[in-house]
Design an enzyme around this catalytic site. Sequence first.
Site, PDB file in Angstrom:
ATOM      1  N   LYS A  70     -51.858  38.202 -14.360  1.00  0.00           N
ATOM      2  CA  LYS A  70     -50.511  37.678 -14.124  1.00  0.00           C
ATOM      3  C   LYS A  70     -49.609  38.737 -13.504  1.00  0.00           C
ATOM      4  O   LYS A  70     -48.800  38.450 -12.606  1.00  0.00           O
ATOM      5  CB  LYS A  70     -49.902  37.144 -15.423  1.00  0.00           C
ATOM      6  CG  LYS A  70     -48.577  36.419 -15.174  1.00  0.00           C
ATOM      7  CD  LYS A  70     -48.168  35.531 -16.308  1.00  0.00           C
ATOM      8  CE  LYS A  70     -46.943  34.706 -15.914  1.00  0.00           C
ATOM      9  NZ  LYS A  70     -46.490  33.811 -16.996  1.00  0.00           N
TER      10      LYS A  70
ATOM     11  N   GLU B 246     -55.310  28.843 -20.474  1.00  0.00           N
ATOM     12  CA  GLU B 246     -54.608  29.755 -19.573  1.00  0.00           C
ATOM     13  C   GLU B 246     -55.429  31.022 -19.321  1.00  0.00           C
ATOM     14  O   GLU B 246     -55.349  31.617 -18.248  1.00  0.00           O
ATOM     15  CB  GLU B 246     -53.228  30.113 -20.132  1.00  0.00           C
ATOM     16  CG  GLU B 246     -52.226  28.965 -20.133  1.00  0.00           C
ATOM     17  CD  GLU B 246     -51.645  28.650 -18.760  1.00  0.00           C
ATOM     18  OE1 GLU B 246     -52.057  29.287 -17.763  1.00  0.00           O
ATOM     19  OE2 GLU B 246     -50.795  27.745 -18.672  1.00  0.00           O
TER      20      GLU B 246
ATOM     21  N   ARG C 228     -47.056  33.856  -5.996  1.00  0.00           N
ATOM     22  CA  ARG C 228     -47.032  33.592  -7.434  1.00  0.00           C
ATOM     23  C   ARG C 228     -47.367  32.140  -7.764  1.00  0.00           C
ATOM     24  O   ARG C 228     -47.762  31.829  -8.895  1.00  0.00           O
ATOM     25  CB  ARG C 228     -45.660  33.972  -8.018  1.00  0.00           C
ATOM     26  CG  ARG C 228     -45.610  33.788  -9.534  1.00  0.00           C
ATOM     27  CD  ARG C 228     -44.322  34.290 -10.143  1.00  0.00           C
ATOM     28  NE  ARG C 228     -44.263  33.943 -11.553  1.00  0.00           N
ATOM     29  CZ  ARG C 228     -43.384  34.447 -12.420  1.00  0.00           C
ATOM     30  NH1 ARG C 228     -42.495  35.322 -12.026  1.00  0.00           N
ATOM     31  NH2 ARG C 228     -43.403  34.064 -13.677  1.00  0.00           N
TER      32      ARG C 228
ATOM     33  N   GLU D 200     -41.449  33.493  -7.154  1.00  0.00           N
ATOM     34  CA  GLU D 200     -42.371  32.413  -6.804  1.00  0.00           C
ATOM     35  C   GLU D 200     -42.085  31.816  -5.431  1.00  0.00           C
ATOM     36  O   GLU D 200     -41.968  30.605  -5.262  1.00  0.00           O
ATOM     37  CB  GLU D 200     -42.315  31.307  -7.878  1.00  0.00           C
ATOM     38  CG  GLU D 200     -43.533  30.405  -7.877  1.00  0.00           C
ATOM     39  CD  GLU D 200     -43.555  29.441  -9.040  1.00  0.00           C
ATOM     40  OE1 GLU D 200     -44.483  29.546  -9.842  1.00  0.00           O
ATOM     41  OE2 GLU D 200     -42.642  28.600  -9.146  1.00  0.00           O
TER      42      GLU D 200
ATOM     43  N   ARG E  36     -23.395  35.529 -18.548  1.00  0.00           N
ATOM     44  CA  ARG E  36     -24.097  35.898 -17.310  1.00  0.00           C
ATOM     45  C   ARG E  36     -25.246  36.866 -17.527  1.00  0.00           C
ATOM     46  O   ARG E  36     -25.690  37.532 -16.593  1.00  0.00           O
ATOM     47  CB  ARG E  36     -23.128  36.463 -16.259  1.00  0.00           C
ATOM     48  CG  ARG E  36     -22.051  35.468 -15.827  1.00  0.00           C
ATOM     49  CD  ARG E  36     -21.301  35.982 -14.599  1.00  0.00           C
ATOM     50  NE  ARG E  36     -20.292  35.015 -14.199  1.00  0.00           N
ATOM     51  CZ  ARG E  36     -19.022  35.058 -14.610  1.00  0.00           C
ATOM     52  NH1 ARG E  36     -18.630  36.013 -15.428  1.00  0.00           N
ATOM     53  NH2 ARG E  36     -18.173  34.147 -14.202  1.00  0.00           N
TER      54      ARG E  36
ATOM     55  N   ASN F 201     -50.027  28.688 -10.855  1.00  0.00           N
ATOM     56  CA  ASN F 201     -49.893  27.284 -11.256  1.00  0.00           C
ATOM     57  C   ASN F 201     -51.176  26.485 -11.028  1.00  0.00           C
ATOM     58  O   ASN F 201     -51.156  25.251 -11.072  1.00  0.00           O
ATOM     59  CB  ASN F 201     -48.736  26.631 -10.488  1.00  0.00           C
ATOM     60  CG  ASN F 201     -47.401  27.231 -10.859  1.00  0.00           C
ATOM     61  OD1 ASN F 201     -47.124  27.498 -12.025  1.00  0.00           O
ATOM     62  ND2 ASN F 201     -46.566  27.477  -9.857  1.00  0.00           N
TER      63      ASN F 201
ATOM     64  N   HIS G 122     -51.788  23.244 -12.780  1.00  0.00           N
ATOM     65  CA  HIS G 122     -50.549  22.859 -13.453  1.00  0.00           C
ATOM     66  C   HIS G 122     -49.855  21.636 -12.861  1.00  0.00           C
ATOM     67  O   HIS G 122     -49.159  20.931 -13.583  1.00  0.00           O
ATOM     68  CB  HIS G 122     -49.576  24.037 -13.479  1.00  0.00           C
ATOM     69  CG  HIS G 122     -49.901  25.065 -14.512  1.00  0.00           C
ATOM     70  ND1 HIS G 122     -51.099  25.762 -14.510  1.00  0.00           N
ATOM     71  CD2 HIS G 122     -49.212  25.507 -15.588  1.00  0.00           C
ATOM     72  CE1 HIS G 122     -51.104  26.599 -15.539  1.00  0.00           C
ATOM     73  NE2 HIS G 122     -49.989  26.460 -16.207  1.00  0.00           N
TER      74      HIS G 122
ATOM     75  N   HIS H   2     -49.067  19.124 -15.532  1.00  0.00           N
ATOM     76  CA  HIS H   2     -47.696  18.727 -15.856  1.00  0.00           C
ATOM     77  C   HIS H   2     -47.514  17.219 -15.699  1.00  0.00           C
ATOM     78  O   HIS H   2     -46.757  16.593 -16.442  1.00  0.00           O
ATOM     79  CB  HIS H   2     -46.696  19.468 -14.962  1.00  0.00           C
ATOM     80  CG  HIS H   2     -46.488  20.900 -15.350  1.00  0.00           C
ATOM     81  ND1 HIS H   2     -45.791  21.795 -14.565  1.00  0.00           N
ATOM     82  CD2 HIS H   2     -46.871  21.589 -16.445  1.00  0.00           C
ATOM     83  CE1 HIS H   2     -45.772  22.975 -15.158  1.00  0.00           C
ATOM     84  NE2 HIS H   2     -46.415  22.869 -16.297  1.00  0.00           N
TER      85      HIS H   2
ATOM     86  N   LYS I 183     -40.015  33.863 -16.096  1.00  0.00           N
ATOM     87  CA  LYS I 183     -39.602  32.467 -15.934  1.00  0.00           C
ATOM     88  C   LYS I 183     -38.975  31.957 -17.226  1.00  0.00           C
ATOM     89  O   LYS I 183     -39.504  32.190 -18.312  1.00  0.00           O
ATOM     90  CB  LYS I 183     -40.806  31.593 -15.594  1.00  0.00           C
ATOM     91  CG  LYS I 183     -41.195  31.561 -14.139  1.00  0.00           C
ATOM     92  CD  LYS I 183     -42.294  30.512 -13.986  1.00  0.00           C
ATOM     93  CE  LYS I 183     -42.685  30.325 -12.556  1.00  0.00           C
ATOM     94  NZ  LYS I 183     -43.715  29.275 -12.434  1.00  0.00           N
TER      95      LYS I 183
ATOM     96  N   HIS J 158     -50.089  21.852 -23.956  1.00  0.00           N
ATOM     97  CA  HIS J 158     -49.986  22.335 -22.578  1.00  0.00           C
ATOM     98  C   HIS J 158     -51.351  22.794 -22.074  1.00  0.00           C
ATOM     99  O   HIS J 158     -51.754  22.483 -20.947  1.00  0.00           O
ATOM    100  CB  HIS J 158     -48.979  23.486 -22.508  1.00  0.00           C
ATOM    101  CG  HIS J 158     -48.871  24.097 -21.148  1.00  0.00           C
ATOM    102  ND1 HIS J 158     -48.362  23.420 -20.063  1.00  0.00           N
ATOM    103  CD2 HIS J 158     -49.221  25.329 -20.695  1.00  0.00           C
ATOM    104  CE1 HIS J 158     -48.400  24.203 -18.997  1.00  0.00           C
ATOM    105  NE2 HIS J 158     -48.915  25.373 -19.349  1.00  0.00           N
TER     106      HIS J 158
END
Length: 326
Positions: free
Chosen positions: A193, A148, A207, A203, A84, A211, A214, A218, A106, A231
Amino acid sequence: EDTPHLPDEPVLIVQDEKTAVLFPFPETQRVIIPSGEEGKSWSSIEKIMNRALERGLDRRSLFVGIGGGAVCDVTAFAASIYMRGARLHLVPTTLLAMVDAAFGGKTAINFQGWKNMVGTFYPAERIWIHPKVLRTLPERELRSGMAEVIKSAMLKDEELFRLLEGIAEQGGSLQDLSLGMYETLIRRSLLVKAFYVTKDLREQELRTHLNLGHTFGHGLESATHFARYTHGEAVAWGLYRAMDAGLSLGLTDSSYVNQVRALLAKFGYAERVPGVKTEEILKAMQQDKKKRGELRFLLQRTLGDTLLTTLDLSFVRRVIERGLEP
């Protein structure tokens, strides 16, 4: 580079095949996973968990990810679910990981062919950034990270955008940029960021601006099975598509669109890509993790003015088609 010093405490190092050669640690203290998107899988998580259990680690133990964005994502995800939540440090070794993937909390792996479909929010205790490691990277990897940086500049840093225009104008290899310049690019990107992450860690809305480019990007990555484009190359293509969509809607300032397109082109990013079908990209985009029952896209009016909006599928299809070679 010298091998980083290990803390005097129970620790598990996670590396990929590339960083394992750069930074050799005792085999008993590390796990080596496949490089790139191939490593972002359940099998990598199981491998890390098995080694952690073998070593008798508990939730006070430290997981250290040394590598690019994929290693950072996988290590952080493993740490977040081990008993955990174990402790976590990250040592990003690519430009993309330094300016984006390692920071912000993330974590993710890919699942059933979809990008970052399974993950958590789990910020690292510490992130160690050593720009000297960039000297080990090939040109294409540096260019991937630079996409980026460009995105960060578009979101909230006009001075960074001008700096990037100056770098692009000079031409030459990204391998020839000074470490001082890279430190500036990394610091300014992380400040952008940090603005979004500190206001919206999980997010919920703001936030999502990070993206930009993206959802299209993606889609391209998934449609080409994560094998053809880095990427950053996919994100750059997504930035082209976002500019195209905003211009077509009369939303984005045309002079700004021209500036962004010129900057992306000078860094060598392709505006049109071959050998992929519109429907394959659209299908992948509809499975993207940012979907909330409808396709939402980040567009811009101009630099620093970003908005999240839904777009008609037939319109999105046309935008994608304009980014493909026949």
